[in-house]
Design a protein around this motif. Structure first.
Motif, short mmCIF file in Angstrom:
data_model
loop_
_atom_site.label_atom_id
_atom_site.label_comp_id
_atom_site.label_asym_id
_atom_site.label_seq_id
_atom_site.Cartn_x
_atom_site.Cartn_y
_atom_site.Cartn_z
N LEU A 24 1.00 -1.24 0.04
CA LEU A 24 -0.04 -0.06 0.01
C LEU A 24 0.89 1.20 -0.08
CD1 LEU A 24 -2.89 1.28 0.07
CD2 LEU A 24 -2.79 1.07 2.51
N CYS A 25 1.99 1.45 0.77
CA CYS A 25 2.69 2.31 0.81
C CYS A 25 3.45 2.69 -0.53
CB CYS A 25 3.99 2.02 1.93
SG CYS A 25 4.98 3.58 2.21
N ALA A 26 3.91 1.51 -1.07
CA ALA A 26 4.45 1.68 -2.35
C ALA A 26 3.49 2.35 -3.57
CB ALA A 26 5.14 0.39 -3.07
N ALA A 27 2.33 1.74 -3.54
CA ALA A 27 1.15 2.35 -4.38
C ALA A 27 0.86 3.62 -3.98
CB ALA A 27 -0.15 1.35 -4.40
N LEU A 28 0.96 3.95 -2.86
CA LEU A 28 0.69 5.36 -2.71
C LEU A 28 1.69 6.45 -2.96
CD1 LEU A 28 -1.07 4.99 1.20
CD2 LEU A 28 -2.41 6.00 -1.23
N HIS A 29 2.82 5.96 -2.91
CA HIS A 29 3.98 6.66 -2.96
C HIS A 29 4.05 7.08 -4.58
CE1 HIS A 29 8.18 8.00 -4.08
NE2 HIS A 29 8.01 8.30 -2.63
N GLY A 30 3.65 5.81 -5.44
CA GLY A 30 3.44 6.12 -6.97
C GLY A 30 2.63 7.00 -7.53
N ALA A 31 1.33 7.23 -6.61
CA ALA A 31 0.49 8.20 -6.92
C ALA A 31 0.62 9.60 -6.25
CB ALA A 31 -0.84 7.47 -6.42
N GLY A 32 2.11 9.57 -5.58
CA GLY A 32 2.40 11.10 -5.02
C GLY A 32 1.85 11.23 -3.79
N VAL A 33 1.42 10.15 -2.96
CA VAL A 33 0.90 10.42 -1.66
C VAL A 33 1.68 9.62 -0.63
CG1 VAL A 33 -1.36 9.83 -0.22
CG2 VAL A 33 -1.50 10.31 -2.63
N GLU A 55 -3.08 0.47 9.82
CA GLU A 55 -3.68 1.79 10.15
C GLU A 55 -3.27 2.80 9.16
OE1 GLU A 55 -2.39 2.86 14.08
OE2 GLU A 55 -3.67 1.45 14.99
N LEU A 56 -4.29 3.52 8.55
CA LEU A 56 -3.85 4.35 7.44
C LEU A 56 -3.34 5.68 8.23
CD1 LEU A 56 -6.55 3.99 4.95
CD2 LEU A 56 -4.39 2.87 5.00
N GLY A 57 -3.67 6.02 9.43
CA GLY A 57 -3.23 7.12 10.01
C GLY A 57 -4.05 8.45 9.89
N ARG A 58 -3.23 9.50 10.17
CA ARG A 58 -3.78 10.94 10.18
C ARG A 58 -3.26 11.64 9.03
NH1 ARG A 58 -4.28 13.01 15.97
NH2 ARG A 58 -2.65 14.46 15.05
N CYS A 59 -3.73 12.40 8.12
CA CYS A 59 -2.95 13.07 7.22
C CYS A 59 -3.74 14.58 7.21
CB CYS A 59 -3.01 12.53 5.83
SG CYS A 59 -4.78 12.39 5.24
N LEU A 61 -4.98 18.06 4.97
CA LEU A 61 -6.02 18.29 4.01
C LEU A 61 -5.30 18.01 2.45
CD1 LEU A 61 -7.95 21.37 5.38
CD2 LEU A 61 -8.44 18.74 5.39
N ARG A 62 -4.06 18.50 2.44
CA ARG A 62 -3.53 18.39 1.06
C ARG A 62 -3.25 16.86 0.79
NH1 ARG A 62 1.48 17.21 -1.09
NH2 ARG A 62 2.05 18.42 -2.91
N THR A 63 -2.87 16.09 1.62
CA THR A 63 -2.80 14.68 1.30
C THR A 63 -4.01 14.16 1.03
OG1 THR A 63 -0.60 14.71 2.70
CG2 THR A 63 -1.61 12.66 2.37
N ALA A 64 -5.19 14.44 1.85
CA ALA A 64 -6.50 13.75 1.74
C ALA A 64 -7.10 14.06 0.25
CB ALA A 64 -7.30 14.23 2.77
N ARG A 65 -6.59 15.09 -0.09
CA ARG A 65 -7.10 15.77 -1.63
C ARG A 65 -6.11 14.74 -2.56
NH1 ARG A 65 -7.49 21.35 0.44
NH2 ARG A 65 -10.19 21.33 0.57
N LEU A 66 -4.88 14.62 -2.19
CA LEU A 66 -3.98 13.95 -3.22
C LEU A 66 -4.70 12.38 -3.25
CD1 LEU A 66 -0.48 14.97 -2.34
CD2 LEU A 66 -1.62 15.39 -4.57
#
Length: 78
Positions: A24-33, A55-59, A61-66
């Motif tokens: 999941l971390c790698a996939a998110l990173h690939g999407a710029g998140v 746990e996805l944790g907290r983020c 607003l910018r990250t939530a939009r990404l």
């Protein structure tokens, strides 16, 4: 089930959870998140028969939009 089998099964479940977290971390990173608090739930490491959660944790607003943008782009053809 013997104590050794229980320990082995627990270790396998934790390892699977860590692998999924990494995927999941790698996939998110690939999407710029980047989710800095993405992790396996700490309580899973203490449980004899874990049912680990990622746990996805907290983020912010910018990250939530990404994340929303990445899901919209990826979900269009699904």
């Amino acid at each position: 089930m013997s104590a050794e089998e229980i320990r082995r099964a627990a270790a396998e479940r934790i390892e699977e959870a860590e692998d999924v977290r990494d995927e999941l971390c790698a996939a998110l990173h690939g999407a710029g998140v980047v989710l800095p608090s993405l992790r396996v739930e700490p309580a899973a490491y203490a449980d004899e028969r874990p049912r680990p959660l990622v746990e996805l944790g907290r983020c912010n607003l910018r990250t939530a939009r990404l994340i929303a943008e990445a899901l919209r782009r990826g979900g269009a053809g699904a």
